[in-house]
Scaffold this motif. Structure first.
Motif, PDB file in Angstrom:
ATOM      1  N   PHE A 260       0.834  -1.208   0.000  1.00  0.00           N
ATOM      2  CA  PHE A 260       0.000   0.000   0.000  1.00  0.00           C
ATOM      3  C   PHE A 260       0.868   1.258   0.000  1.00  0.00           C
ATOM      4  N   LEU A 261       1.863   1.278   0.856  1.00  0.00           N
ATOM      5  CA  LEU A 261       2.722   2.463   0.978  1.00  0.00           C
ATOM      6  C   LEU A 261       3.541   2.698  -0.280  1.00  0.00           C
ATOM      7  N   SER A 392      -4.078   7.791  -3.368  1.00  0.00           N
ATOM      8  CA  SER A 392      -3.000   8.672  -3.796  1.00  0.00           C
ATOM      9  C   SER A 392      -3.456   9.783  -4.747  1.00  0.00           C
ATOM     10  N   PRO A 393      -4.100   9.473  -5.893  1.00  0.00           N
ATOM     11  CA  PRO A 393      -4.512  10.565  -6.789  1.00  0.00           C
ATOM     12  C   PRO A 393      -5.592  11.458  -6.184  1.00  0.00           C
ATOM     13  N   TYR A 411       5.392  15.457  -0.715  1.00  0.00           N
ATOM     14  CA  TYR A 411       5.993  15.181   0.593  1.00  0.00           C
ATOM     15  C   TYR A 411       5.300  14.005   1.277  1.00  0.00           C
ATOM     16  N   VAL A 412       3.985  13.924   1.139  1.00  0.00           N
ATOM     17  CA  VAL A 412       3.247  12.805   1.724  1.00  0.00           C
ATOM     18  C   VAL A 412       3.689  11.488   1.085  1.00  0.00           C
ATOM     19  N   LEU A 413       3.855  11.494  -0.241  1.00  0.00           N
ATOM     20  CA  LEU A 413       4.308  10.286  -0.928  1.00  0.00           C
ATOM     21  C   LEU A 413       5.697   9.871  -0.453  1.00  0.00           C
ATOM     22  N   CYS A 416       5.404   8.164   2.858  1.00  0.00           N
ATOM     23  CA  CYS A 416       4.887   6.799   2.711  1.00  0.00           C
ATOM     24  C   CYS A 416       6.003   5.826   2.357  1.00  0.00           C
ATOM     25  N   LEU A 417       6.903   6.243   1.475  1.00  0.00           N
ATOM     26  CA  LEU A 417       7.999   5.365   1.066  1.00  0.00           C
ATOM     27  C   LEU A 417       8.970   5.111   2.210  1.00  0.00           C
ATOM     28  N   VAL A 418       9.228   6.117   3.029  1.00  0.00           N
ATOM     29  CA  VAL A 418      10.106   5.930   4.189  1.00  0.00           C
ATOM     30  C   VAL A 418       9.494   4.926   5.159  1.00  0.00           C
TER      31      VAL A 418
END
Length: 434
Positions: A260-261, A392-393, A411-413, A416-418
C-alpha cells in the motif's frame, strides 16, 4: 522432498539456465506486451486530463477521485478473479480480462459528467481486476523463487514502457486528431488506445498455455525439470486452500501494508506525471509526452539492475529499501523544482526508485505462499495495496485544489515510502531471502 530437490540439482546448471531462457522467451514477450497495453489504458486518463478537465469543467478533486475510483473496482473483484484464474486457467481468463477492459476503455470517449467518469473508472477497475496479480501467480507456475525477481522485473517493465511509448503517443494523438469528426483529442486517444487490448485478448487465446503440463513446445524431460524445481521450491511454504487462513496470516497483512505504501508513490507519480511536467514550464501535449518518457527510461534501467542483483545475492530486503529511499529523495526535491531540467532529473530518480520497488516487492510474499494460498494471498495483498491507487490521486488532487501546488502531496508520498522501507526491515530475512 529431498528426492525432488536432488533431481532438480542433478540437472547441469548451464542446461537448466538454457531451459529457463527458453521458457522466458516463449511467455514473457506476450505478457509484457499485454501489461504495456493494460497499464496504458489504466493511466492514460492522466494525459486525457490535460484537455478533458477543461472541456468538461472537472476540478482537480473530481479528476483525482475519478482516477482513483478505478482501484475500488479492483479491490472488490481482484480476489475472486485470481481464484477463478487458478481454477479455470490463465489463457481464457486473461483473455476475458483484456477484451472487457478494451471495450470499457473505448467508452470513455463518451463521458460528459463526473458521475459517468466515476462509473466507467469503477467498471474498468472491476474488469481489469486480476490481471496483474494473475500474471504474478502465473509466473510462480513456471519459475522458482530464486529466478522470480528477474521475471517480475521483466513483466513490470511494461509499466515504464507504457510511459516511454504511451506518453508521446497519447500527446501526439491528442494534438493530431483534435477536432476530427467533431471529437476532441482526448476522445480519439481513448478510442485508439483501446483497440490493442481487444486484439491482444484474441492473441492470448491462441498463444498462452495454462501451465507447464500444457506446453506443447516443451518435451517431457523439460516439463519434468520445471515441475520438480517448482515442487522443491514449494516446500515449507504456506499452501492452505482456506481464504480464512490467508486472511488470518499476519504476514499477508504486513505485505499488504508495505505494498500500500509503495503503491501510494507509484500511482501518485504515474497519474500526475503529465501535470507535473507541464507545471515545470513545458507546453504542447507531444512535448510533455516526450519529456515524461525520460523518467520511465530510467525506471527500466533501475528495475533491471536491482532485480538482477537481488536474484544474484538472494537478498530481498535491502534491495527493496534502497530504491524506496532513492524515490523519497526524488519526490522531495521534485516537489519544489525551480526548472524543467531539475524537475525531470528528480522525477527520474523518483520513477527509478518507486517503479523498481514493485517487482522487488513480489519476491517477498511469493517466497512463503504457494498453490491456492498464492492465488488468494497475492490477490489479497494486491487488492489491499492497490487501494493506495485510489487514495494517492484523490489525495493529491484535493491538496492541489486546496493549496494550488503539488508540493505537499509529494511530501506525503515521500513519507509513505520511508515508512514502507522501515516495515520491510522488520520482515525476517530468513523468510524471504531465497
Amino acid at each position: 522432498m529431498s528426492a525432488m530437490s536432488g533431481g532438480a540439482a542433478a540437472v547441469p546448471n548451464k542446461a537448466e539456465n538454457g531451459l529457463y531462457r527458453k521458457v522466458a522467451f516463449r511467455i514473457m514477450p506476450l505478457l509484457v506486451l499485454c501489461y504495456v497495453i493494460a497499464y496504458l489504458d489504466r493511466v492514460n486518463v492522466g494525459f486525457a486530463k490535460l484537455q478533458m478537465s477543461t472541456d468538461l469543467a472537472f476540478s482537480e478533486t473530481v479528476f483525482g477521485l475519478g482516477a482513483g475510483i478505478f482501484f475500488l473496482g479492483y479491490f472488490f473483484f481482484e480476489v475472486p478473479s485470481n481464484i477463478i484464474l487458478h481454477r479455470v486457467g490463465a489463457r481464457m481468463w486473461i483473455a476475458r480480462i483484456m477484451i472487457t477492459w478494451g471495450v470499457l476503455s473505448a467508452l470513455f470517449m463518451f463521458v460528459e459528467t463526473p458521475w459517468q467518469f466515476y462509473l466507467l473508472r469503477f467498471l474498468l477497475g472491476a474488469a481489469e481486476a486480476g490481471f496483474y496479480p494473475g500474471v504474478i501467480l502465473y509466473l510462480t507456475y513456471w519459475f522458482p523463487s530464486n529466478r522470480r525477481a528477474k521475471m517480475f522485473a521483466i513483466f513490470q517493465a511494461g509499466s515504464p514502457a507504457a510511459g516511454i511509448f504511451g506518453n508521446p503517443l497519447s500527446g501526439w494523438i491528442m494534438d493530431f486528431f483534435d477536432g476530427w469528426n467533431g471529437w476532441a483529442g482526448w476522445q480519439w486517444m481513448f478510442l485508439i488506445e483501446a483497440i490493442p487490448a481487444v486484439l491482444l485478448g484474441l492473441v492470448v487465446i491462441a498463444m498462452l498455455d495454462n501451465g507447464v503440463k500444457d506446453a506443447k513446445w516443451l518435451d517431457q524431460s523439460e516439463k519434468d525439470i520445471l515441475a520438480r524445481n517448482i515442487a522443491a521450491d514449494d516446500g515449507g511454504k504456506s499452501g492452505s486452500h482456506s481464504l480464512r487462513a490467508i486472511l488470518s496470516d499476519w504476514r499477508v497483512w504486513q505485505m499488504s501494508l508495505i505494498y500500500f505504501l509503495f503503491v501510494m508513490g507509484q500511482y501518485g507519480l504515474t497519474l500526475w506525471m503529465p501535470t507535473l511536467v507541464r507545471a515545470s514550464g513545458v507546453t504542447g501535449n507531444f512535448n510533455i509526452g516526450l519529456l515524461s518518457a525520460i523518467p520511465f527510461i530510467c525506471a527500466i534501467i533501475a528495475m533491471v539492475i536491482f532485480s538482477r542483483s537481488a536474484d544474484h545475492h538472494r537478498e530481498r530486503r535491502w534491495h527493496l529499501v534502497i530504491p524506496a529511499m532513492l524515490a523519497t529523495v526524488g519526490f522531495t526535491v521534485a516537489a519544489t523544482a525551480s526548472s524543467t531540467t531539475i524537475a525531470i532529473i528528480f522525477l527520474s530518480m523518483a520513477a527509478a526508485g518507486v517503479l523498481a520497488c514493485a517487482p522487488l516487492f513480489w519476491s517477498l510474499p511469493t517466497a512463503f505462499l504457494t498453490g491456492a494460498a498464492a492465488a488468494s494471498g497475492i490477490a489479497v495483498i494486491n487488492s489491499v495495496g492497490n487501494l493506495a491507487g485510489f487514495a494517492s490521486p484523490y489525495m493529491i488532487g484535493t491538496l492541489r485544489d486546496m493549496t494550488g501546488s503539488s508540493a505537499i502531496g509529494m511530501y506525503v508520498l515521500a513519507a509513505c515510502l520511508v515508512l514502507g522501507a522501515a516495515i520491510v526491515l522488520t520482515v525476517p530475512a530468513k523468510m524471504v531471502n531465497r
